[in-house]
Structures are given as C-alpha cells and as structure tokens.
Write a protein that holds these residues in place. Structure first.
Motif, mmCIF file in Angstrom:
data_model
loop_
_atom_site.group_PDB
_atom_site.id
_atom_site.type_symbol
_atom_site.label_atom_id
_atom_site.label_comp_id
_atom_site.label_asym_id
_atom_site.label_seq_id
_atom_site.Cartn_x
_atom_site.Cartn_y
_atom_site.Cartn_z
ATOM 1 N N SER A 164 0.845 -1.186 0.000
ATOM 2 C CA SER A 164 0.000 0.000 0.000
ATOM 3 C C SER A 164 0.881 1.237 0.000
ATOM 4 O O SER A 164 2.036 1.193 0.431
ATOM 5 C CB SER A 164 -0.895 0.006 1.242
ATOM 6 O OG SER A 164 -1.713 1.159 1.304
ATOM 7 N N SER A 165 0.316 2.350 -0.470
ATOM 8 C CA SER A 165 1.059 3.613 -0.403
ATOM 9 C C SER A 165 1.163 4.058 1.052
ATOM 10 O O SER A 165 0.304 3.761 1.886
ATOM 11 C CB SER A 165 0.358 4.696 -1.226
ATOM 12 O OG SER A 165 -0.889 5.034 -0.658
ATOM 13 N N SER A 166 2.223 4.786 1.356
ATOM 14 C CA SER A 166 2.417 5.263 2.728
ATOM 15 C C SER A 166 1.276 6.168 3.162
ATOM 16 O O SER A 166 0.858 6.137 4.325
ATOM 17 C CB SER A 166 3.760 5.991 2.850
ATOM 18 O OG SER A 166 3.850 7.058 1.924
ATOM 19 N N THR A 167 0.737 6.954 2.236
ATOM 20 C CA THR A 167 -0.368 7.841 2.602
ATOM 21 C C THR A 167 -1.628 7.038 2.903
ATOM 22 O O THR A 167 -2.368 7.355 3.837
ATOM 23 C CB THR A 167 -0.644 8.874 1.499
ATOM 24 O OG1 THR A 167 -0.750 8.203 0.239
ATOM 25 C CG2 THR A 167 0.463 9.905 1.433
ATOM 26 N N ASN A 168 -1.889 5.984 2.140
ATOM 27 C CA ASN A 168 -3.054 5.143 2.431
ATOM 28 C C ASN A 168 -2.890 4.419 3.762
ATOM 29 O O ASN A 168 -3.855 4.283 4.527
ATOM 30 C CB ASN A 168 -3.293 4.139 1.316
ATOM 31 C CG ASN A 168 -4.229 4.635 0.225
ATOM 32 O OD1 ASN A 168 -4.470 3.937 -0.748
ATOM 33 N ND2 ASN A 168 -4.769 5.846 0.348
ATOM 34 N N VAL A 183 3.367 -7.867 7.988
ATOM 35 C CA VAL A 183 4.465 -7.183 7.308
ATOM 36 C C VAL A 183 3.867 -6.266 6.247
ATOM 37 O O VAL A 183 2.754 -6.497 5.778
ATOM 38 C CB VAL A 183 5.440 -8.192 6.656
ATOM 39 C CG1 VAL A 183 6.227 -8.950 7.714
ATOM 40 C CG2 VAL A 183 4.701 -9.177 5.749
ATOM 41 N N VAL A 184 4.612 -5.226 5.899
ATOM 42 C CA VAL A 184 4.112 -4.274 4.907
ATOM 43 C C VAL A 184 5.151 -4.013 3.820
ATOM 44 O O VAL A 184 6.358 -4.078 4.053
ATOM 45 C CB VAL A 184 3.705 -2.926 5.538
ATOM 46 C CG1 VAL A 184 2.382 -3.046 6.276
ATOM 47 C CG2 VAL A 184 4.787 -2.368 6.437
ATOM 48 N N TRP A 185 4.623 -3.705 2.657
ATOM 49 C CA TRP A 185 5.413 -3.292 1.501
ATOM 50 C C TRP A 185 4.868 -1.911 1.141
ATOM 51 O O TRP A 185 3.755 -1.775 0.653
ATOM 52 C CB TRP A 185 5.234 -4.307 0.378
ATOM 53 C CG TRP A 185 6.019 -4.059 -0.865
ATOM 54 C CD1 TRP A 185 6.919 -3.062 -1.114
ATOM 55 C CD2 TRP A 185 5.965 -4.855 -2.061
ATOM 56 N NE1 TRP A 185 7.433 -3.186 -2.379
ATOM 57 C CE2 TRP A 185 6.866 -4.273 -2.973
ATOM 58 C CE3 TRP A 185 5.242 -5.990 -2.433
ATOM 59 C CZ2 TRP A 185 7.055 -4.794 -4.255
ATOM 60 C CZ3 TRP A 185 5.437 -6.500 -3.701
ATOM 61 C CH2 TRP A 185 6.341 -5.912 -4.606
ATOM 62 N N ILE A 186 5.654 -0.906 1.451
ATOM 63 C CA ILE A 186 5.208 0.482 1.410
ATOM 64 C C ILE A 186 5.645 1.135 0.110
ATOM 65 O O ILE A 186 6.832 1.073 -0.256
ATOM 66 C CB ILE A 186 5.831 1.270 2.578
ATOM 67 C CG1 ILE A 186 5.538 0.577 3.920
ATOM 68 C CG2 ILE A 186 5.342 2.720 2.585
ATOM 69 C CD1 ILE A 186 6.553 0.908 5.006
ATOM 70 N N ALA A 187 4.705 1.757 -0.589
ATOM 71 C CA ALA A 187 5.042 2.519 -1.799
ATOM 72 C C ALA A 187 5.134 3.996 -1.439
ATOM 73 O O ALA A 187 4.166 4.579 -0.950
ATOM 74 C CB ALA A 187 3.983 2.300 -2.876
ATOM 75 N N GLU A 188 6.313 4.564 -1.654
ATOM 76 C CA GLU A 188 6.511 6.012 -1.495
ATOM 77 C C GLU A 188 7.626 6.402 -2.454
ATOM 78 O O GLU A 188 8.794 6.121 -2.207
ATOM 79 C CB GLU A 188 6.860 6.373 -0.049
ATOM 80 C CG GLU A 188 6.837 7.878 0.189
ATOM 81 C CD GLU A 188 7.111 8.278 1.639
ATOM 82 O OE1 GLU A 188 6.204 8.127 2.487
ATOM 83 O OE2 GLU A 188 8.238 8.728 1.906
ATOM 84 N N LEU A 204 10.288 7.811 6.394
ATOM 85 C CA LEU A 204 9.447 8.103 5.241
ATOM 86 C C LEU A 204 8.702 9.419 5.461
ATOM 87 O O LEU A 204 8.544 9.884 6.583
ATOM 88 C CB LEU A 204 8.449 6.964 5.026
ATOM 89 C CG LEU A 204 9.090 5.599 4.804
ATOM 90 C CD1 LEU A 204 8.028 4.518 4.707
ATOM 91 C CD2 LEU A 204 9.952 5.601 3.549
ATOM 92 N N ARG A 205 8.248 10.000 4.367
ATOM 93 C CA ARG A 205 7.537 11.271 4.472
ATOM 94 C C ARG A 205 6.174 11.101 5.134
ATOM 95 O O ARG A 205 5.729 11.983 5.867
ATOM 96 C CB ARG A 205 7.368 11.877 3.070
ATOM 97 C CG ARG A 205 8.643 12.489 2.505
ATOM 98 C CD ARG A 205 8.530 12.723 0.999
ATOM 99 N NE ARG A 205 8.603 11.450 0.260
ATOM 100 C CZ ARG A 205 8.411 11.353 -1.047
ATOM 101 N NH1 ARG A 205 8.108 12.416 -1.766
ATOM 102 N NH2 ARG A 205 8.503 10.176 -1.648
ATOM 103 N N TYR A 206 5.486 9.978 4.873
ATOM 104 C CA TYR A 206 4.075 9.872 5.250
ATOM 105 C C TYR A 206 3.755 8.727 6.191
ATOM 106 O O TYR A 206 2.599 8.477 6.465
ATOM 107 C CB TYR A 206 3.204 9.759 3.991
ATOM 108 C CG TYR A 206 3.427 10.901 3.033
ATOM 109 C CD1 TYR A 206 3.133 12.210 3.411
ATOM 110 C CD2 TYR A 206 3.955 10.684 1.761
ATOM 111 C CE1 TYR A 206 3.349 13.279 2.542
ATOM 112 C CE2 TYR A 206 4.172 11.745 0.889
ATOM 113 C CZ TYR A 206 3.872 13.037 1.292
ATOM 114 O OH TYR A 206 4.086 14.082 0.436
ATOM 115 N N LEU A 207 4.763 8.024 6.677
ATOM 116 C CA LEU A 207 4.499 6.932 7.618
ATOM 117 C C LEU A 207 5.544 6.953 8.724
ATOM 118 O O LEU A 207 6.746 6.947 8.461
ATOM 119 C CB LEU A 207 4.512 5.580 6.907
ATOM 120 C CG LEU A 207 4.173 4.375 7.786
ATOM 121 C CD1 LEU A 207 2.748 4.467 8.325
ATOM 122 C CD2 LEU A 207 4.370 3.069 7.027
#
Length: 266
Positions: A164-168, A183-188, A204-207
């Motif tokens: 998922s995106s970091s903002t989501n 576990v997470v796979w973060i898109a930023e 990260l900027r958003y998480l």
C-alpha cells in the motif's frame, strides 16, 4: 509435537518488482550483475495485470537456486472508490468476506507453487491494494477487506503482507486493524527513478517509524522505469527491504519458529 517451520526469511537488501516475471536467463544475469537480490512474484489475483505464465513450482525453485529471495504478491479486488474493474464492495461485511476469499485463493496458489508446508502453512504473501483517495466509506470498506485478508491468513498459518502507499497506510490506520498486516510493503516514490544504494525503509515522508519496526518493511521507492545490468534491460520498480520474503518448501537455513513480534507503538 513437531516444530512448525515457516519457509520465510528476513531479507535486508535491495529488491525489484516487475509486472511480468523475467526469463531465467535474465534473472541469472541480474542476480550476478545487479544490486538486487530479491524479486517479487505476482502469483495471482483478479486484478493482476500481467499473465506470468512461466510461474510454477519448478520455475520458482529455479529462481531461488539462482540466489533470489521472493516476494509473493496477490493482486485482488481494489477499492470501490477507484476505477479498477474489480472492486470489493462498500458494505463492510461483504468487503471482509472478499478479503477472506482472496486469502483462501492466495494460500492455495502458494501451496501449488511449493512455497508452503504440505498442509499449506508457513509462507508470506503481500496483498496489493492500489492507492485510493480517502473517504470515510471507502476507508471503512478497505479496512474490512484487509482485515478479512489478515485474519484468514493467520488462521491458515500464513504471514499476512500488505502492499500500500504510505499515505493510504497513514490515512486508513491499517496498523489499528483487529489483525494488522504482519508485514508491509510500502510505496513512497521519488520523482526521479533509479537505483539508490543508500535507501532505507525508515524516515518516510508519510508513515511514522513507530509501526512495523522489527524487520517487517519493504519500501518501493520509485515507480516503473528501465534499468540495465549485465547488458540486460528490464522495466521495473526499485525497492529496499528490512522485511520478510519467501523461499521454497525444503530450502535450507530457514526460520524455525512461528513466533511473530507484534507491532509495537512507542
């Protein structure tokens, strides 16, 4: 009783993902020539964009034997507030069931591909939930969908991953679900794509750094672009990991326990 074994590893290093799995020759060249040592596998899902016909237990074992570690990815239904062809419902009870159904399908595919124990336990798979604009209704549906996914995978003895995106992740507070993703796979993404040797999964900027802190993160830091290593060009996305990857059933040097650290909040 006998000790349960998970066919996963903590992987710290660089990874790439690609819509269509490359040939074994391409992958061999990249393993030897590129900085990337893990690759994703789009194992299935109704929203998967490329066919990935070469994938099989034998193909995946060959990739592993080249040295690669694996990021199994399931592209299921997408948020109902997007324009994707196959949405999950706004109704939270129905959305939850869609998550359960996708978990059942993904776990069956993992088993078919030789990534689990014979009883279907002991792997990891990341659910690809593409970015959507926040609304309370869409968020409630997405949280229910992902909660169905994570809850069912836990019952099946599979580590639940989320792409998922970091903002989501921030806006929908997926870390507060009844059963959060293990576990997470973060898109930023950076504006300028390309390999970044010093990239990390942190700051990260958003998480916040407060979530998924124990080798539970992969970061996709730039979107689709072409890179050439060893004379072989592949259109791909770049990632860095301090996270969990899969290996085939029977592979050596694996995690010998089912203990999983919770998400700690500072």
């Amino acid at each position: 009783g006998t000790q349960a074994v998970d066919w996963i590893q903590v992987f710290k290093g660089h990874a790439f993902d690609v819509c269509e799995i490359p040939t074994l020759n391409q992958l061999q060249t990249w393993y030897l020539s590129s900085p990337y040592k893990a690759v994703n596998l789009y194992i299935g899902g109704i929203s998967r964009a490329c066919s990935n016909k070469p994938l099989s237990s034998a193909y995946i074992r060959s990739i592993y034997l080249q040295g690669w570690r694996l990021i199994p990815t399931w592209v299921g239904h997408q948020a109902p507030c997007t324009k994707f062809k196959y949405p999950f419902p706004y109704d939270v009870n129905q959305a939850y069931q869609y998550g359960v159904n996708n978990a059942n399908q993904a776990s069956a595919r993992l088993k078919e591909y030789g990534l689990t124990n014979p009883d279907g336990t002991g792997s990891v798979v990341y659910l690809d939930v593409e970015h959507f604009a926040y609304s309370s209704a869409c968020s409630a549906a997405a949280r229910a969908y992902i909660n169905g996914w994570t809850t069912r995978l836990a019952q099946l003895g599979i580590h639940s991953g989320l792409y998922s995106s970091s903002t989501n992740i921030r806006d929908n507070k997926y870390y507060n679900l009844g059963t959060p993703p293990a576990v997470v796979w973060i898109a930023e993404w950076y504006t300028n794509p390309g390999f970044r040797p010093d990239e990390t999964v942190w700051n990260l900027r958003y998480l916040s750094n407060d979530y998924w802190i124990y080798n539970q993160r992969i970061l996709q830091y730039c979107g689709t672009h072409s890179e050439t290593w060893g004379g072989v060009s592949i259109s791909m996305d770049s990632n860095v990991a301090e996270g969990v990857v899969a290996v085939p059933y029977g592979a050596p040097n694996l995690t010998q326990n089912r203990v999983w650290l919770p998400i700690l909040r500072k």
